[in-house]
Write a protein that holds these residues in place. Structure first.
Motif, PDB file in Angstrom:
ATOM      1  N   LEU A   1     -14.549  12.744   6.440  1.00 48.78           N
ATOM      2  CA  LEU A   1     -13.525  12.969   7.461  1.00 48.78           C
ATOM      3  C   LEU A   1     -13.313  11.712   8.301  1.00 48.78           C
ATOM      4  CD1 LEU A   1     -14.396  16.570   8.720  1.00 48.78           C
ATOM      5  CD2 LEU A   1     -12.532  15.898   7.205  1.00 48.78           C
TER       6      LEU A   1
ATOM      7  N   VAL B 205      -9.976   9.392   8.791  1.00 49.19           N
ATOM      8  CA  VAL B 205      -9.429   8.980  10.090  1.00 49.19           C
ATOM      9  C   VAL B 205      -9.119   7.492  10.079  1.00 49.19           C
ATOM     10  CG1 VAL B 205      -9.967   8.648  12.530  1.00 49.19           C
ATOM     11  CG2 VAL B 205     -10.515  10.814  11.432  1.00 49.19           C
TER      12      VAL B 205
ATOM     13  N   ASN C 103      -5.175  12.735  16.612  1.00 47.05           N
ATOM     14  CA  ASN C 103      -5.887  13.737  17.404  1.00 47.05           C
ATOM     15  C   ASN C 103      -5.281  15.122  17.249  1.00 47.05           C
ATOM     16  OD1 ASN C 103      -7.784  11.958  18.385  1.00 47.05           O
ATOM     17  ND2 ASN C 103      -6.681  11.525  20.272  1.00 47.05           N
TER      18      ASN C 103
ATOM     19  N   LEU D 116      -6.741  16.351  14.177  1.00 50.25           N
ATOM     20  CA  LEU D 116      -8.169  16.626  14.345  1.00 50.25           C
ATOM     21  C   LEU D 116      -8.418  17.946  15.066  1.00 50.25           C
ATOM     22  CD1 LEU D 116      -9.720  13.134  15.222  1.00 50.25           C
ATOM     23  CD2 LEU D 116     -10.074  14.496  13.153  1.00 50.25           C
TER      24      LEU D 116
ATOM     25  N   ASN E 270     -10.964  20.436  13.407  1.00 44.87           N
ATOM     26  CA  ASN E 270     -12.132  20.909  14.143  1.00 44.87           C
ATOM     27  C   ASN E 270     -12.137  22.428  14.277  1.00 44.87           C
ATOM     28  OD1 ASN E 270     -13.454  18.455  14.615  1.00 44.87           O
ATOM     29  ND2 ASN E 270     -12.209  18.006  16.419  1.00 44.87           N
TER      30      ASN E 270
ATOM     31  N   ILE F 223     -15.496  16.486  14.777  1.00 47.97           N
ATOM     32  CA  ILE F 223     -15.125  15.077  14.796  1.00 47.97           C
ATOM     33  C   ILE F 223     -14.555  14.736  16.172  1.00 47.97           C
ATOM     34  CG2 ILE F 223     -13.746  13.269  13.707  1.00 47.97           C
ATOM     35  CD1 ILE F 223     -15.859  14.517  11.901  1.00 47.97           C
TER      36      ILE F 223
ATOM     37  N   ARG G  36     -12.425  13.100  19.019  1.00 39.49           N
ATOM     38  CA  ARG G  36     -11.059  12.603  19.030  1.00 39.49           C
ATOM     39  C   ARG G  36     -11.014  11.141  19.462  1.00 39.49           C
ATOM     40  NH1 ARG G  36      -7.455  16.757  22.328  1.00 39.49           N
ATOM     41  NH2 ARG G  36      -9.330  16.933  23.603  1.00 39.49           N
TER      42      ARG G  36
END
Length: 289
Positions: free
Chosen positions: A48, A52, A66, A69, A73, A91, A93
């Motif tokens: 992951l 990113v 974000n 994410l 999440n 994860i 941000r």
């Protein structure tokens, strides 16, 4: 993993009543992180994080990543709660740059409020803009208002029955807005249904059409230098609310935010705002010499 992700979305829809926009966000997040998720039996943090980094190299901004994410999440939280993973993976941000979003200045607001509408479409657009400037409603909330159940002119409130996350709330309106709503509802009544803002004879007004009409009104008024959108109107309401003495806690309730931080993001003050407040509150400036 793709089968589990679809199950996650279905449960979020049925049990948490998430909005269609949130569901779209889940799908966009899957597309963004698909290389790290599809065809795998488990979710790995390293993969992951690598994804990113790949998204950053492709030029995606921190805000966009974000947004993805948050969905990823939420999915990882669901995997842990349902026993699909032995540990809760999350994860962090990315750090976001704080930008002061341009809002409608007082002279632009005056132009919008004083707009002399000619056609039915213009009158509807003018009323919609005034309502959001007065209440800070989301455009989806404003377009879902019903006359009989959601508009209480005696108490001067509008009730959002299906806000973000399926939560309802009452939002106060000004006396000026109450007069405008009274005249509007008396003059424009649907042939069927009970929507406050409607298209044709009574069917729902689509957001993209409402936005198109609003942009046309802004163009007619010569409004430039600011993004002409209903979200900008909402930001303008929030900023004016705080600048005129309102506190962010009441603002949070009015805007329908679940977290205080979301409301704070709406009221980032410009340098001119800070100068004005500083001059009024500075000990040196307020001390007689």
């Amino acid at each position: 993993m793709d089968v589990l992700y679809q199950q996650f979305i279905r449960e979020r829809q049925s049990l948490h009543n998430v909005s269609p926009r949130t569901v779209d966000g889940y799908h966009w997040a899957w597309k963004a992180f698909e290389p790290a998720l599809v065809g795998r039996s488990s979710v790995a943090k390293a993969e992951l994080l690598q994804r990113v980094e790949e998204l950053r190299k492709r030029g995606l901004c921190s805000v966009t990543i974000n947004t993805y994410l948050r969905s990823v999440n939420a999915f990882c939280q669901w995997l842990f709660n349902e026993g699909h993973t032995p540990s809760h993976l999350r994860i962090s941000r990315l750090k976001e740059e704080q930008h002061v979003q341009a809002t409608f200045t007082q002279d632009r607001v005056a132009k919008l409020v004083g707009f002399r509408a000619i056609t039915l479409t213009e009158r509807r657009t003018h009323m919609l803009a005034c309502l959001i400037l007065d209440t800070g409603l989301r455009i989806s909330e404003a377009l879902s208002l019903k006359r009989q159940t959601d508009i209480d002119l005696d108490q001067a409130v509008v009730t959002v029955r299906h806000g973000k996350g399926g939560k309802s709330r009452a939002v106060p309106i000004s006396h000026q807005m109450r007069r405008l709503l009274f005249k509007f509802t008396q003059r424009h009544q649907p042939q069927y249904g009970d929507l406050l803002f409607f298209a044709e004879a009574g069917e729902p007004l689509e957001q993209r059409n409402a936005l198109r009409d609003f942009k046309q009104v802004c163009s007619k008024l010569g409004i430039t230098g600011v993004r002409c959108s209903f979200h900008t109107l909402r930001h303008s309401f929030a900023l004016a609310y705080v600048k005129n003495g309102g506190d962010v806690f009441r603002l949070q309730r009015i805007l329908g935010h679940s977290k205080l931080e979301m409301s704070r993001q709406y009221v980032n003050l410009s340098l001119d705002d800070l100068r004005e407040v500083h001059q009024r509150l500075s000990l040196l400036a307020t001390t007689r010499r």
